[in-house]
Design a protein around this motif. Structure first.
Motif, mmCIF file in Angstrom:
data_model
loop_
_atom_site.group_PDB
_atom_site.id
_atom_site.type_symbol
_atom_site.label_atom_id
_atom_site.label_comp_id
_atom_site.label_asym_id
_atom_site.label_seq_id
_atom_site.Cartn_x
_atom_site.Cartn_y
_atom_site.Cartn_z
ATOM 1 N N GLU A 1 61.664 112.023 19.417
ATOM 2 C CA GLU A 1 62.103 111.677 20.765
ATOM 3 C C GLU A 1 60.845 111.387 21.579
ATOM 4 O OE1 GLU A 1 64.382 113.728 24.576
ATOM 5 O OE2 GLU A 1 64.727 114.509 22.558
ATOM 6 N N VAL A 2 60.760 110.209 22.139
ATOM 7 C CA VAL A 2 59.524 109.755 22.778
ATOM 8 C C VAL A 2 59.597 109.890 24.287
ATOM 9 C CG1 VAL A 2 57.947 107.805 23.085
ATOM 10 C CG2 VAL A 2 59.125 108.125 20.897
ATOM 11 N N GLU A 3 58.591 110.532 24.832
ATOM 12 C CA GLU A 3 58.411 110.576 26.286
ATOM 13 C C GLU A 3 57.310 109.573 26.622
ATOM 14 O OE1 GLU A 3 57.198 113.730 29.861
ATOM 15 O OE2 GLU A 3 57.590 114.451 27.813
ATOM 16 N N ASP A 4 57.710 108.464 27.202
ATOM 17 C CA ASP A 4 56.804 107.340 27.406
ATOM 18 C C ASP A 4 56.179 107.395 28.799
ATOM 19 O OD1 ASP A 4 55.458 105.018 26.984
ATOM 20 O OD2 ASP A 4 57.219 103.714 26.915
ATOM 21 N N HIS A 5 54.854 107.513 28.841
ATOM 22 C CA HIS A 5 54.135 107.560 30.123
ATOM 23 C C HIS A 5 53.460 106.212 30.347
ATOM 24 C CE1 HIS A 5 54.536 111.948 30.667
ATOM 25 N NE2 HIS A 5 54.524 111.950 29.345
ATOM 26 N N HIS A 6 53.933 105.460 31.303
ATOM 27 C CA HIS A 6 53.376 104.138 31.589
ATOM 28 C C HIS A 6 52.144 104.248 32.478
ATOM 29 C CE1 HIS A 6 57.023 101.475 30.517
ATOM 30 N NE2 HIS A 6 57.103 102.629 29.881
ATOM 31 N N ASP B 1 53.388 116.950 19.904
ATOM 32 C CA ASP B 1 53.319 118.401 20.193
ATOM 33 C C ASP B 1 51.984 118.768 20.849
ATOM 34 O OD1 ASP B 1 55.854 118.837 19.149
ATOM 35 O OD2 ASP B 1 55.082 119.151 17.117
ATOM 36 N N GLY B 2 51.524 117.906 21.759
ATOM 37 C CA GLY B 2 50.304 118.191 22.503
ATOM 38 C C GLY B 2 49.018 117.800 21.809
ATOM 39 N N GLU B 3 49.111 117.400 20.545
ATOM 40 C CA GLU B 3 47.913 117.016 19.795
ATOM 41 C C GLU B 3 47.764 115.497 19.821
ATOM 42 O OE1 GLU B 3 46.194 116.971 15.193
ATOM 43 O OE2 GLU B 3 48.013 118.097 15.685
ATOM 44 N N ARG B 4 46.584 115.036 20.216
ATOM 45 C CA ARG B 4 46.368 113.594 20.266
ATOM 46 C C ARG B 4 46.208 113.033 18.863
ATOM 47 N NH1 ARG B 4 42.489 109.620 20.500
ATOM 48 N NH2 ARG B 4 40.780 111.101 20.169
ATOM 49 N N ILE B 5 47.032 112.058 18.533
ATOM 50 C CA ILE B 5 46.952 111.389 17.235
ATOM 51 C C ILE B 5 46.027 110.182 17.324
ATOM 52 C CG2 ILE B 5 48.259 110.263 15.395
ATOM 53 C CD1 ILE B 5 48.877 113.260 15.810
ATOM 54 N N GLY B 6 46.166 109.409 18.412
ATOM 55 C CA GLY B 6 45.322 108.234 18.606
ATOM 56 C C GLY B 6 46.139 106.988 18.870
ATOM 57 N N GLY B 7 45.528 105.830 18.618
ATOM 58 C CA GLY B 7 46.186 104.548 18.850
ATOM 59 C C GLY B 7 47.188 104.214 17.755
#
Length: 237
Positions: free
Chosen positions: A22-27, A52-58
């Motif tokens: 489920e994606v929470e999209d921040h524009h 889950d709070g961890e940055r995956i990247g691009g």
């Protein structure tokens, strides 16, 4: 932003949703927001995915996270050639079916080679300057006469179009034989004698296709087609 819709943002969102997230999209709606976001997370590009709070990247990092292949900018690939030959074959079979009611005809075989030549010529004609530069790395005639690299794509296109039409064989066949023979000798020397690792200009100057079997096949096809068309024109077959 108002004047820019991020394609990699859409791709990332789509990939996550296909993986069941489920994606929470921040524009980011302004240059100021974007710059502040990059500074805060010490990144150079957007979008950035967090799970889950961890940055995956691009987007590429996200694909790697899910075990999907990510091709490097300079990584060699045969995909352009496969696409060209596959579509050319389907077109040839389609034309044969339309004209003769069968896909298994001699004309289908001729059309396949001729259409392939046209497609390959179009790739070169998209940027003749880039093609001629890459071509100079291995073509023996172009190294002696630089302008040949500019003429080659037009010759290949002309021969291909005439062979599709089955017209002016005395023009198309010699052109195909000439450029095919020079090309085959050049590729064979560069790859199999000199053992050089080069990129092939066969699909244009920006190609990541390795020089070798594919380019040699292109030239051998032109040689065969030139001989075949001449033989048929003389009534020997």
């Amino acid at each position: 932003m108002a004047d820019h819709l991020c394609p990699y943002g859409l791709k990332s969102k789509d990939l996550l949703e296909r993986k069941g997230y489920e994606v929470e999209d921040h524009h980011l709606t302004s240059r100021e927001e974007t710059d502040a976001f990059k500074k805060k997370h010490a990144v150079e590009t957007t979008p950035q995915t967090f799970i889950d709070g961890e940055r995956i990247g691009g987007y590429d990092a996200l694909r790697q996270h899910f075990g999907q292949e990510v091709r490097g900018a300079d990584e060699t690939t045969y995909q352009p050639v496969i696409a060209i030959f596959a579509v050319a074959l389907l077109m040839a079979l389609g034309l044969s079916w339309a004209f003769f009611g069968s896909i298994l005809t001699i004309r289908a075989f001729e059309w396949f080679i001729a259409i392939s030549m046209c497609f390959l010529a179009v790739q070169k004609l998209k940027d003749v300057e880039a093609f001629s530069t890459m071509f100079l790395n291995y073509d023996l005639l172009a190294q002696q006469w630089v302008r040949y690299g500019y003429v080659y794509p037009f010759g290949e296109a002309l021969a291909g179009v005439l062979m599709v039409a089955g017209a002016l064989v005395w023009v198309s066949a010699p052109i195909a034989l000439f450029i095919g023979t020079i090309g085959a000798v050049s590729v064979f020397k560069a790859v199999y004698i000199d053992k050089r690792e080069l990129k092939c200009a066969c699909v244009g100057g920006g190609s990541n296709v390795p020089l070798g079997f594919v380019s040699l096949t292109e030239n051998l096809m032109m040689i065969f087609m030139g001989l075949w068309m001449l033989t048929r024109a003389l009534g020997w077959i």
